[in-house]
Design a protein around this motif. Sequence first.
Motif, PDB file in Angstrom:
ATOM      1  N   ARG A  37      11.152  -0.160 -10.470  1.00 38.02           N
ATOM      2  CA  ARG A  37       9.768  -0.610 -10.596  1.00 38.02           C
ATOM      3  C   ARG A  37       9.266  -0.335 -11.994  1.00 38.02           C
ATOM      4  O   ARG A  37       9.800   0.514 -12.715  1.00 38.02           O
ATOM      5  N   SER A  38       8.223  -1.058 -12.353  1.00 34.61           N
ATOM      6  CA  SER A  38       7.613  -0.876 -13.654  1.00 34.61           C
ATOM      7  C   SER A  38       7.093   0.553 -13.759  1.00 34.61           C
ATOM      8  O   SER A  38       6.511   1.083 -12.807  1.00 34.61           O
ATOM      9  N   PRO A  39       7.287   1.213 -14.914  1.00 38.55           N
ATOM     10  CA  PRO A  39       6.887   2.622 -15.016  1.00 38.55           C
ATOM     11  C   PRO A  39       5.377   2.826 -14.845  1.00 38.55           C
ATOM     12  O   PRO A  39       4.951   3.939 -14.527  1.00 38.55           O
ATOM     13  N   ASN A  40       4.585   1.785 -15.009  1.00 38.11           N
ATOM     14  CA  ASN A  40       3.131   1.993 -15.043  1.00 38.11           C
ATOM     15  C   ASN A  40       2.431   1.713 -13.723  1.00 38.11           C
ATOM     16  O   ASN A  40       1.229   1.889 -13.624  1.00 38.11           O
ATOM     17  N   ASN A  41       3.178   1.227 -12.727  1.00 39.70           N
ATOM     18  CA  ASN A  41       2.513   0.718 -11.516  1.00 39.70           C
ATOM     19  C   ASN A  41       2.721   1.631 -10.314  1.00 39.70           C
ATOM     20  O   ASN A  41       3.831   2.065 -10.027  1.00 39.70           O
ATOM     21  N   LEU A  42       1.604   1.917  -9.623  1.00 39.16           N
ATOM     22  CA  LEU A  42       1.680   2.626  -8.345  1.00 39.16           C
ATOM     23  C   LEU A  42       0.827   1.865  -7.336  1.00 39.16           C
ATOM     24  O   LEU A  42      -0.390   1.764  -7.496  1.00 39.16           O
ATOM     25  N   SER A  43       1.478   1.305  -6.330  1.00 38.50           N
ATOM     26  CA  SER A  43       0.751   0.614  -5.263  1.00 38.50           C
ATOM     27  C   SER A  43       0.846   1.486  -4.018  1.00 38.50           C
ATOM     28  O   SER A  43       1.940   1.881  -3.630  1.00 38.50           O
ATOM     29  N   VAL A  44      -0.302   1.814  -3.446  1.00 38.56           N
ATOM     30  CA  VAL A  44      -0.289   2.707  -2.281  1.00 38.56           C
ATOM     31  C   VAL A  44      -1.097   2.122  -1.128  1.00 38.56           C
ATOM     32  O   VAL A  44      -2.091   1.426  -1.342  1.00 38.56           O
ATOM     33  N   THR A  45      -0.627   2.399   0.079  1.00 36.74           N
ATOM     34  CA  THR A  45      -1.389   2.053   1.273  1.00 36.74           C
ATOM     35  C   THR A  45      -1.940   3.352   1.858  1.00 36.74           C
ATOM     36  O   THR A  45      -1.196   4.301   2.112  1.00 36.74           O
ATOM     37  N   LEU A 100      -2.838   1.073  -8.550  1.00 38.50           N
ATOM     38  CA  LEU A 100      -3.224   1.892  -9.690  1.00 38.50           C
ATOM     39  C   LEU A 100      -2.237   1.576 -10.799  1.00 38.50           C
ATOM     40  O   LEU A 100      -1.030   1.745 -10.623  1.00 38.50           O
ATOM     41  N   SER A 101      -2.725   1.080 -11.909  1.00 36.73           N
ATOM     42  CA  SER A 101      -1.788   0.742 -12.991  1.00 36.73           C
ATOM     43  C   SER A 101      -2.217   1.425 -14.280  1.00 36.73           C
ATOM     44  O   SER A 101      -3.359   1.359 -14.697  1.00 36.73           O
ATOM     45  N   LEU A 102      -1.240   2.110 -14.865  1.00 38.57           N
ATOM     46  CA  LEU A 102      -1.489   2.984 -16.018  1.00 38.57           C
ATOM     47  C   LEU A 102      -1.168   2.252 -17.323  1.00 38.57           C
ATOM     48  O   LEU A 102      -0.423   1.276 -17.312  1.00 38.57           O
ATOM     49  N   GLN A 155       4.557   9.450 -11.819  1.00 40.87           N
ATOM     50  CA  GLN A 155       5.175  10.371 -10.855  1.00 40.87           C
ATOM     51  C   GLN A 155       4.225  11.515 -10.527  1.00 40.87           C
ATOM     52  O   GLN A 155       4.128  11.936  -9.371  1.00 40.87           O
ATOM     53  N   LEU A 156       3.500  11.984 -11.534  1.00 40.77           N
ATOM     54  CA  LEU A 156       2.512  13.033 -11.300  1.00 40.77           C
ATOM     55  C   LEU A 156       1.432  12.541 -10.335  1.00 40.77           C
ATOM     56  O   LEU A 156       1.057  13.240  -9.388  1.00 40.77           O
ATOM     57  N   LEU A 157       0.956  11.330 -10.568  1.00 39.90           N
ATOM     58  CA  LEU A 157      -0.089  10.769  -9.701  1.00 39.90           C
ATOM     59  C   LEU A 157       0.404  10.648  -8.264  1.00 39.90           C
ATOM     60  O   LEU A 157      -0.288  11.042  -7.320  1.00 39.90           O
ATOM     61  N   TRP A 158       1.608  10.150  -8.105  1.00 43.02           N
ATOM     62  CA  TRP A 158       2.163   9.964  -6.758  1.00 43.02           C
ATOM     63  C   TRP A 158       2.362  11.318  -6.058  1.00 43.02           C
ATOM     64  O   TRP A 158       2.051  11.487  -4.876  1.00 43.02           O
ATOM     65  N   GLN A 159       2.834  12.305  -6.825  1.00 45.85           N
ATOM     66  CA  GLN A 159       3.012  13.657  -6.292  1.00 45.85           C
ATOM     67  C   GLN A 159       1.667  14.211  -5.802  1.00 45.85           C
ATOM     68  O   GLN A 159       1.566  14.722  -4.683  1.00 45.85           O
ATOM     69  N   LYS A 160       0.640  14.086  -6.610  1.00 46.85           N
ATOM     70  CA  LYS A 160      -0.693  14.589  -6.241  1.00 46.85           C
ATOM     71  C   LYS A 160      -1.221  13.857  -5.012  1.00 46.85           C
ATOM     72  O   LYS A 160      -1.787  14.466  -4.097  1.00 46.85           O
ATOM     73  N   LEU A 161      -1.086  12.546  -4.988  1.00 45.56           N
ATOM     74  CA  LEU A 161      -1.648  11.762  -3.886  1.00 45.56           C
ATOM     75  C   LEU A 161      -0.926  12.051  -2.576  1.00 45.56           C
ATOM     76  O   LEU A 161      -1.548  12.103  -1.511  1.00 45.56           O
ATOM     77  N   GLN A 162       0.383  12.267  -2.646  1.00 45.46           N
ATOM     78  CA  GLN A 162       1.137  12.558  -1.427  1.00 45.46           C
ATOM     79  C   GLN A 162       0.657  13.861  -0.786  1.00 45.46           C
ATOM     80  O   GLN A 162       0.582  13.965   0.428  1.00 45.46           O
ATOM     81  N   VAL A 163       0.337  14.842  -1.632  1.00 47.28           N
ATOM     82  CA  VAL A 163      -0.150  16.123  -1.111  1.00 47.28           C
ATOM     83  C   VAL A 163      -1.591  15.968  -0.604  1.00 47.28           C
ATOM     84  O   VAL A 163      -1.947  16.485   0.449  1.00 47.28           O
ATOM     85  N   GLY A 183      -0.160  10.683   5.099  1.00 47.00           N
ATOM     86  CA  GLY A 183      -0.045   9.329   5.642  1.00 47.00           C
ATOM     87  C   GLY A 183      -0.050   8.248   4.573  1.00 47.00           C
ATOM     88  O   GLY A 183       0.133   7.071   4.878  1.00 47.00           O
ATOM     89  N   ILE A 184      -0.250   8.631   3.321  1.00 39.18           N
ATOM     90  CA  ILE A 184      -0.236   7.639   2.244  1.00 39.18           C
ATOM     91  C   ILE A 184       1.189   7.108   2.061  1.00 39.18           C
ATOM     92  O   ILE A 184       2.156   7.850   2.258  1.00 39.18           O
ATOM     93  N   ARG A 185       1.294   5.818   1.745  1.00 44.60           N
ATOM     94  CA  ARG A 185       2.620   5.220   1.536  1.00 44.60           C
ATOM     95  C   ARG A 185       2.668   4.489   0.216  1.00 44.60           C
ATOM     96  O   ARG A 185       1.677   3.890  -0.191  1.00 44.60           O
ATOM     97  N   MET A 186       3.820   4.546  -0.421  1.00 44.86           N
ATOM     98  CA  MET A 186       3.991   3.800  -1.669  1.00 44.86           C
ATOM     99  C   MET A 186       4.607   2.439  -1.358  1.00 44.86           C
ATOM    100  O   MET A 186       5.534   2.348  -0.558  1.00 44.86           O
ATOM    101  N   ASN A 187       4.070   1.389  -1.977  1.00 45.48           N
ATOM    102  CA  ASN A 187       4.648   0.054  -1.817  1.00 45.48           C
ATOM    103  C   ASN A 187       5.543  -0.271  -3.001  1.00 45.48           C
ATOM    104  O   ASN A 187       5.302   0.177  -4.117  1.00 45.48           O
ATOM    105  N   GLY A 188       6.523  -1.117  -2.728  1.00 44.13           N
ATOM    106  CA  GLY A 188       7.435  -1.539  -3.786  1.00 44.13           C
ATOM    107  C   GLY A 188       8.637  -0.621  -3.836  1.00 44.13           C
ATOM    108  O   GLY A 188       8.768   0.314  -3.035  1.00 44.13           O
ATOM    109  N   HIS A 189       9.512  -0.877  -4.781  1.00 41.82           N
ATOM    110  CA  HIS A 189      10.764  -0.124  -4.869  1.00 41.82           C
ATOM    111  C   HIS A 189      10.507   1.264  -5.453  1.00 41.82           C
ATOM    112  O   HIS A 189       9.738   1.404  -6.394  1.00 41.82           O
ATOM    113  N   PRO A 190      11.172   2.314  -4.896  1.00 39.36           N
ATOM    114  CA  PRO A 190      10.928   3.667  -5.413  1.00 39.36           C
ATOM    115  C   PRO A 190      11.353   3.850  -6.871  1.00 39.36           C
ATOM    116  O   PRO A 190      10.699   4.593  -7.615  1.00 39.36           O
ATOM    117  N   THR A 191      12.436   3.195  -7.275  1.00 40.25           N
ATOM    118  CA  THR A 191      12.901   3.386  -8.662  1.00 40.25           C
ATOM    119  C   THR A 191      12.942   2.087  -9.467  1.00 40.25           C
ATOM    120  O   THR A 191      12.655   2.099 -10.657  1.00 40.25           O
TER     121      THR A 191
END
Length: 382
Positions: A297-305, A355-357, A275-283, A287-295
């Motif tokens: 989803r696996s806690p470790n995965n962030l897919s972004v376009t 990005l997978s943690l 969530q921290l990573l997504w928050q930072k990247l959005q700022v 125009g960045i977008r997250m792929n997959g389901h917002p909630t």
Amino acid sequence: GIYLDYNATTPVDPEVYARMEPYFKEYFGNPASAGHHWGWAADNAVQKARGQVASLIGAKANELIFTSGATEANNWVIFGLISKLRNENPYEPIHMITSCVEHSSTMKAMEAAQKLNVEVDFLPVNLYGQVDPEAVRKAIKPHTKLMSFIWVNNEIGTINPISEIAKIAKENQIYLHTDATQAVGKIPMNVTELGIDLMSFSGHKIYGPKGVGALFIRSKDPKVQINPLIYGGGQERGLRSGTLNVPAIVGLGFAAEICQRHLYTEAARLLSLRQLLWQKLQVAIPGIRMNGHPTERSPNNLSVTLPVKTDSLLSHLQKLGVSTGSACSSGAMTVSHVLRGIGLNSDQAQSTLRLSLGRWTTENEILRAADILQNAIPKKIV
Ligand code: PMP
């Protein structure tokens, strides 16, 4: 560099490695050697590992067959069932249901099954990458023998509604197989309570070694029957012959034990880092977008376009271990079927990063990774 590709593979946990080591050395015996202590020591270790893995997924130890990984297990389910059914009745039609966002080891095996005159439906998914249980119900035919759905998607992290699908499979007496390679050790599960019939997974996604995995095969209500994929000396109850890879199995077992011990705390830690990573990247990247389901989803995965194709960034991203949504095979761009499956066009897929943690990801790494990504995006786009 910063490794953010834990969905591709994980390092072997040093504790796991330490547990494996004696089985290359003093405990080198063949577990099938029933007449001496070298054999017994190896056999005991395998039994212990089977119990550790069973405990993580809520199965009984005798419901697990060790394989070389999830690829083998996925192939085995499909071809092992086809050969079983064809032995029983060569003329009975066979229908299988799967989705269009499966791992290639399921997708390609299903395509090969079609060439063996098996009818296969590849169901579409919603924009998050989930199969609709009602669509599964509607796809059932009198001769449907197998449903196979990925539990957690390896590219976009989305969790499929496996529990609902399991109910539908059970009502209709159809085997349900799930590829849980990215789910095991990341989300809590109990295959017995959920009524899953067959489940594949791999050691190297849970801090165990590569080249080892398992297939869960339900032993009753119903007892699931598939033919062996490999014939020979009769190991693994005659279902998967070949001398067991004892050190790897010991490693898988202990890796499962560690995952179980820390499942909830580690999931919470990874979720907050993601969530921290997504928050930072959005700022940082308009125009960045997250792929997959917002909630879901696996806690470790962030897919972004991103607003820019990833090939233009690769020189900036060398210190970052991440995956892209497309692969350049002999000059031609092949776009991920998963990203296509959730409706991304070719440009968007080519602008996608996974990005997978994992266990050794720190907050500091997340902040640095966000900086690296921000700096990689050309300023005129930002
Ligand atoms: N299924 C999924 C969902 C995966 O992520 C992977 C590994 N990328 C596999 C199957 C294949 O696992 P292995 O290479 O260990 O056979």
